[in-house]
Motif scaffolding. Structure first.
Motif, PDB file in Angstrom:
ATOM      1  N   ALA A   1      31.385 -11.331 -12.744  1.00  0.00           N
ATOM      2  CA  ALA A   1      32.749 -11.296 -13.262  1.00  0.00           C
ATOM      3  C   ALA A   1      32.950 -12.359 -14.337  1.00  0.00           C
ATOM      4  O   ALA A   1      33.663 -12.136 -15.322  1.00  0.00           O
ATOM      5  CB  ALA A   1      33.750 -11.491 -12.123  1.00  0.00           C
ATOM      6  N   ARG A   2      32.330 -13.522 -14.153  1.00  0.00           N
ATOM      7  CA  ARG A   2      32.489 -14.612 -15.113  1.00  0.00           C
ATOM      8  C   ARG A   2      31.600 -14.430 -16.339  1.00  0.00           C
ATOM      9  O   ARG A   2      31.994 -14.802 -17.457  1.00  0.00           O
ATOM     10  CB  ARG A   2      32.179 -15.953 -14.446  1.00  0.00           C
ATOM     11  CG  ARG A   2      32.387 -17.147 -15.364  1.00  0.00           C
ATOM     12  CD  ARG A   2      32.179 -18.465 -14.656  1.00  0.00           C
ATOM     13  NE  ARG A   2      33.144 -18.676 -13.565  1.00  0.00           N
ATOM     14  CZ  ARG A   2      33.230 -19.811 -12.882  1.00  0.00           C
ATOM     15  NH1 ARG A   2      32.425 -20.830 -13.181  1.00  0.00           N
ATOM     16  NH2 ARG A   2      34.118 -19.934 -11.913  1.00  0.00           N
ATOM     17  N   CYS A   3      30.401 -13.876 -16.147  1.00  0.00           N
ATOM     18  CA  CYS A   3      29.433 -13.745 -17.244  1.00  0.00           C
ATOM     19  C   CYS A   3      28.933 -12.304 -17.324  1.00  0.00           C
ATOM     20  O   CYS A   3      27.776 -12.016 -16.964  1.00  0.00           O
ATOM     21  CB  CYS A   3      28.263 -14.699 -17.041  1.00  0.00           C
ATOM     22  SG  CYS A   3      28.731 -16.432 -16.899  1.00  0.00           S
ATOM     23  N   PRO A   4      29.768 -11.384 -17.756  1.00  0.00           N
ATOM     24  CA  PRO A   4      29.387  -9.971 -17.750  1.00  0.00           C
ATOM     25  C   PRO A   4      28.230  -9.623 -18.678  1.00  0.00           C
ATOM     26  O   PRO A   4      27.609  -8.563 -18.517  1.00  0.00           O
ATOM     27  CB  PRO A   4      30.678  -9.260 -18.191  1.00  0.00           C
ATOM     28  CG  PRO A   4      31.445 -10.303 -18.951  1.00  0.00           C
ATOM     29  CD  PRO A   4      31.126 -11.607 -18.287  1.00  0.00           C
ATOM     30  N   LYS A   5      27.923 -10.500 -19.646  1.00  0.00           N
ATOM     31  CA  LYS A   5      26.844 -10.197 -20.589  1.00  0.00           C
ATOM     32  C   LYS A   5      25.476 -10.666 -20.088  1.00  0.00           C
ATOM     33  O   LYS A   5      24.471 -10.465 -20.764  1.00  0.00           O
ATOM     34  CB  LYS A   5      27.139 -10.843 -21.942  1.00  0.00           C
ATOM     35  CG  LYS A   5      28.346 -10.245 -22.650  1.00  0.00           C
ATOM     36  CD  LYS A   5      28.528 -10.835 -24.044  1.00  0.00           C
ATOM     37  CE  LYS A   5      29.708 -10.191 -24.759  1.00  0.00           C
ATOM     38  NZ  LYS A   5      29.882 -10.755 -26.136  1.00  0.00           N
ATOM     39  N   VAL A   6      25.449 -11.295 -18.913  1.00  0.00           N
ATOM     40  CA  VAL A   6      24.190 -11.806 -18.372  1.00  0.00           C
ATOM     41  C   VAL A   6      23.640 -10.816 -17.355  1.00  0.00           C
ATOM     42  O   VAL A   6      24.338 -10.395 -16.437  1.00  0.00           O
ATOM     43  CB  VAL A   6      24.383 -13.184 -17.703  1.00  0.00           C
ATOM     44  CG1 VAL A   6      23.056 -13.681 -17.138  1.00  0.00           C
ATOM     45  CG2 VAL A   6      24.936 -14.179 -18.706  1.00  0.00           C
ATOM     46  N   GLU A   7      22.386 -10.452 -17.537  1.00  0.00           N
ATOM     47  CA  GLU A   7      21.713  -9.555 -16.592  1.00  0.00           C
ATOM     48  C   GLU A   7      20.984 -10.388 -15.539  1.00  0.00           C
ATOM     49  O   GLU A   7      20.304 -11.363 -15.872  1.00  0.00           O
ATOM     50  CB  GLU A   7      20.709  -8.663 -17.323  1.00  0.00           C
ATOM     51  CG  GLU A   7      19.933  -7.732 -16.418  1.00  0.00           C
ATOM     52  CD  GLU A   7      18.922  -6.891 -17.158  1.00  0.00           C
ATOM     53  OE1 GLU A   7      18.026  -6.312 -16.518  1.00  0.00           O
ATOM     54  OE2 GLU A   7      19.013  -6.817 -18.405  1.00  0.00           O
ATOM     55  N   ILE A   8      21.120 -10.011 -14.278  1.00  0.00           N
ATOM     56  CA  ILE A   8      20.433 -10.697 -13.193  1.00  0.00           C
ATOM     57  C   ILE A   8      19.223  -9.884 -12.771  1.00  0.00           C
ATOM     58  O   ILE A   8      19.330  -8.691 -12.482  1.00  0.00           O
ATOM     59  CB  ILE A   8      21.367 -10.907 -11.982  1.00  0.00           C
ATOM     60  CG1 ILE A   8      22.505 -11.863 -12.347  1.00  0.00           C
ATOM     61  CG2 ILE A   8      20.592 -11.464 -10.797  1.00  0.00           C
ATOM     62  CD1 ILE A   8      23.520 -12.043 -11.237  1.00  0.00           C
ATOM     63  N   SER A   9      18.072 -10.539 -12.738  1.00  0.00           N
ATOM     64  CA  SER A   9      16.843  -9.910 -12.265  1.00  0.00           C
ATOM     65  C   SER A   9      16.379 -10.661 -11.026  1.00  0.00           C
ATOM     66  O   SER A   9      16.122 -11.867 -11.082  1.00  0.00           O
ATOM     67  CB  SER A   9      15.757  -9.954 -13.351  1.00  0.00           C
ATOM     68  OG  SER A   9      14.532  -9.424 -12.868  1.00  0.00           O
ATOM     69  N   LEU A  10      16.311  -9.967  -9.878  1.00  0.00           N
ATOM     70  CA  LEU A  10      15.932 -10.592  -8.617  1.00  0.00           C
ATOM     71  C   LEU A  10      14.455 -10.393  -8.348  1.00  0.00           C
ATOM     72  O   LEU A  10      13.910  -9.304  -8.567  1.00  0.00           O
ATOM     73  CB  LEU A  10      16.750 -10.014  -7.467  1.00  0.00           C
ATOM     74  CG  LEU A  10      18.269 -10.236  -7.548  1.00  0.00           C
ATOM     75  CD1 LEU A  10      18.954  -9.550  -6.381  1.00  0.00           C
ATOM     76  CD2 LEU A  10      18.601 -11.713  -7.564  1.00  0.00           C
ATOM     77  N   ARG A  11      13.823 -11.443  -7.856  1.00  0.00           N
ATOM     78  CA  ARG A  11      12.406 -11.384  -7.522  1.00  0.00           C
ATOM     79  C   ARG A  11      12.219 -11.832  -6.081  1.00  0.00           C
ATOM     80  O   ARG A  11      12.633 -12.914  -5.705  1.00  0.00           O
ATOM     81  CB  ARG A  11      11.603 -12.273  -8.469  1.00  0.00           C
ATOM     82  CG  ARG A  11      10.117 -12.309  -8.155  1.00  0.00           C
ATOM     83  CD  ARG A  11       9.328 -12.916  -9.284  1.00  0.00           C
ATOM     84  NE  ARG A  11       7.905 -12.889  -9.006  1.00  0.00           N
ATOM     85  CZ  ARG A  11       6.962 -13.083  -9.913  1.00  0.00           C
ATOM     86  NH1 ARG A  11       7.303 -13.316 -11.162  1.00  0.00           N
ATOM     87  NH2 ARG A  11       5.689 -13.040  -9.591  1.00  0.00           N
ATOM     88  N   PHE A  12      11.603 -10.967  -5.287  1.00  0.00           N
ATOM     89  CA  PHE A  12      11.328 -11.278  -3.887  1.00  0.00           C
ATOM     90  C   PHE A  12       9.842 -11.562  -3.729  1.00  0.00           C
ATOM     91  O   PHE A  12       9.001 -10.803  -4.198  1.00  0.00           O
ATOM     92  CB  PHE A  12      11.737 -10.118  -2.977  1.00  0.00           C
ATOM     93  CG  PHE A  12      13.189  -9.775  -3.068  1.00  0.00           C
ATOM     94  CD1 PHE A  12      14.124 -10.497  -2.347  1.00  0.00           C
ATOM     95  CD2 PHE A  12      13.632  -8.757  -3.893  1.00  0.00           C
ATOM     96  CE1 PHE A  12      15.477 -10.198  -2.428  1.00  0.00           C
ATOM     97  CE2 PHE A  12      14.977  -8.446  -3.981  1.00  0.00           C
ATOM     98  CZ  PHE A  12      15.901  -9.168  -3.248  1.00  0.00           C
ATOM     99  N   ASP A  13       9.541 -12.655  -3.081  1.00  0.00           N
ATOM    100  CA  ASP A  13       8.150 -13.045  -2.882  1.00  0.00           C
ATOM    101  C   ASP A  13       8.082 -13.910  -1.642  1.00  0.00           C
ATOM    102  O   ASP A  13       9.104 -14.255  -1.048  1.00  0.00           O
ATOM    103  CB  ASP A  13       7.634 -13.807  -4.111  1.00  0.00           C
ATOM    104  CG  ASP A  13       6.185 -13.487  -4.419  1.00  0.00           C
ATOM    105  OD1 ASP A  13       5.410 -13.259  -3.457  1.00  0.00           O
ATOM    106  OD2 ASP A  13       5.833 -13.460  -5.604  1.00  0.00           O
ATOM    107  N   ILE A  14       6.870 -14.263  -1.235  1.00  0.00           N
ATOM    108  CA  ILE A  14       6.757 -15.166  -0.097  1.00  0.00           C
ATOM    109  C   ILE A  14       7.112 -16.576  -0.556  1.00  0.00           C
ATOM    110  O   ILE A  14       6.920 -16.942  -1.720  1.00  0.00           O
ATOM    111  CB  ILE A  14       5.345 -15.129   0.529  1.00  0.00           C
ATOM    112  CG1 ILE A  14       4.283 -15.546  -0.487  1.00  0.00           C
ATOM    113  CG2 ILE A  14       5.042 -13.754   1.094  1.00  0.00           C
ATOM    114  CD1 ILE A  14       2.892 -15.673   0.131  1.00  0.00           C
ATOM    115  N   CYS A  15       7.658 -17.341   0.367  1.00  0.00           N
ATOM    116  CA  CYS A  15       8.220 -18.655   0.021  1.00  0.00           C
ATOM    117  C   CYS A  15       7.216 -19.572  -0.658  1.00  0.00           C
ATOM    118  O   CYS A  15       7.563 -20.333  -1.563  1.00  0.00           O
ATOM    119  CB  CYS A  15       8.754 -19.316   1.288  1.00  0.00           C
ATOM    120  SG  CYS A  15      10.011 -18.342   2.153  1.00  0.00           S
ATOM    121  N   SER A  16       5.960 -19.519  -0.220  1.00  0.00           N
ATOM    122  CA  SER A  16       4.971 -20.454  -0.743  1.00  0.00           C
ATOM    123  C   SER A  16       4.671 -20.228  -2.220  1.00  0.00           C
ATOM    124  O   SER A  16       4.125 -21.103  -2.886  1.00  0.00           O
ATOM    125  CB  SER A  16       3.666 -20.344   0.059  1.00  0.00           C
ATOM    126  OG  SER A  16       3.158 -19.028   0.008  1.00  0.00           O
TER     127      SER A  16
END
Length: 300
Positions: A114-129
């Motif tokens: 809502a605050r930064c509509p022009k920013v795309e978020i890319s999520l990355r899931f991996d093991i913690c280490s």
């Protein structure tokens, strides 16, 4: 070839006069003449024909006009882009644990969008280490982490909150009838845990090892949902953030053992590399995270 020389060149071509160009640009006429002479020497050609007080573009001068206009336009565009770089835009690549992303972060992501509509978020899931490696290789911008507090010199760590953990079992497991369950009670039990490299699995196994408790077997599973299903079906004892099993505990699908062993001290943390450039988008995201999840602390 300098931008100011090209600007002077175009102004002379437009005015068809060195004198008028000097007036428009606020230069002495000698300065205008010197700039054009330097430009002609660099290009190895004449740009203007000078016939008395009359000047006219040469063929090379006409060819340069189109390029000079494009170069100056691009320079102005670049200047405007950099000048407006305080407006958050671009892409943020965020590494995060499944449990945090599912149960703790959706409202934060929604507020950021809502605050930064022009920013795309890319999520990355991996093991913690692997997350520290990703930060050091700059393949992620920032990481949400579940672990004991991270204290590494090249990483900036913001501890957000303590994440309550749960030792879980099927409702009919014999340990659910005990008033207190310690590490020694896990000795000889089958465990259903997250993958190797998961920080809180490491903490749990370390507590068991220090107490001399050896499980009969350990099954590593990458999905929290699968862990919950296997534990509920009686395959063994699990260990997950409590927030991920609240619904199953309420529904009686799982039971939380009354843990009497050492505290787990698992903290939700926000981590980024100390040399990471905090773009407007990244800085805004960090500040919003700290305001919502970190008791209002701010970036130093």
């Amino acid at each position: 070839m300098e931008l100011r020389q090209l600007q002077t060149f175009l102004t002379i071509a437009k005015q068809a006069s060195f004198t008028k160009a000097a007036q428009d640009l606020g230069y002495a006429q000698s300065t205008v003449t010197s700039q054009i002479q330097t430009l002609e020497e660099e290009l190895g050609t004449m740009l203007f024909e000078r016939l008395g007080r009359q000047i006219k573009l040469t063929k090379d001068g006409e060819n340069l006009c189109a390029y000079a206009a494009q170069i100056l336009a691009l320079a102005n565009e670049a200047k405007d882009l950099v000048a407006n770089s305080t407006v958050p835009k671009g892409t943020l690549t965020i590494g995060t644990a499944e449990s945090l992303c599912t149960y703790r972060l959706p409202e934060l992501f929604q507020a950021f969008r809502a605050r930064c509509p022009k920013v795309e978020i890319s999520l990355r899931f991996d093991i913690c280490s692997d997350y520290r490696t990703h930060l050091r290789k700059n393949t992620v911008d920032i990481v949400f982490f579940l672990d004991v507090p991270c204290e590494e010199a090249d990483l900036v760590t913001h501890v957000l909150f303590e994440e309550p953990m749960a030792v879980i079992a099927s409702p009919d497991h014999p340990l659910t009838r005990q008033k207190r369950v310690g590490p020694q009670d896990i000795h000889g039990q089958a465990l259903i845990l997250t993958d190797l490299g998961c920080s809180y699995r490491r903490v749990f196994e370390s507590i068991l090892a220090q107490a001399g408790a050896k499980p009969s077997s350990v099954l590593g599973v990458s999905s929290n949902e699968v862990i919950k299903r296997f534990v509920g079906d009686g395959w063994g004892i699990g260990f997950l953030p409590r927030v991920t099993v609240e619904q199953e505990l309420k529904n009686g699908q799982l039971a939380a053992l009354v843990w009497a062993g050492p505290p787990f001290a698992i903290k939700a943390q926000l981590i980024y590399h100390k040399e990471k450039w905090l773009s407007p988008a990244l800085r805004t995201f960090i500040e919003l995270t700290l305001a919502r999840l970190g008791n209002g602390i701010s970036i130093i």
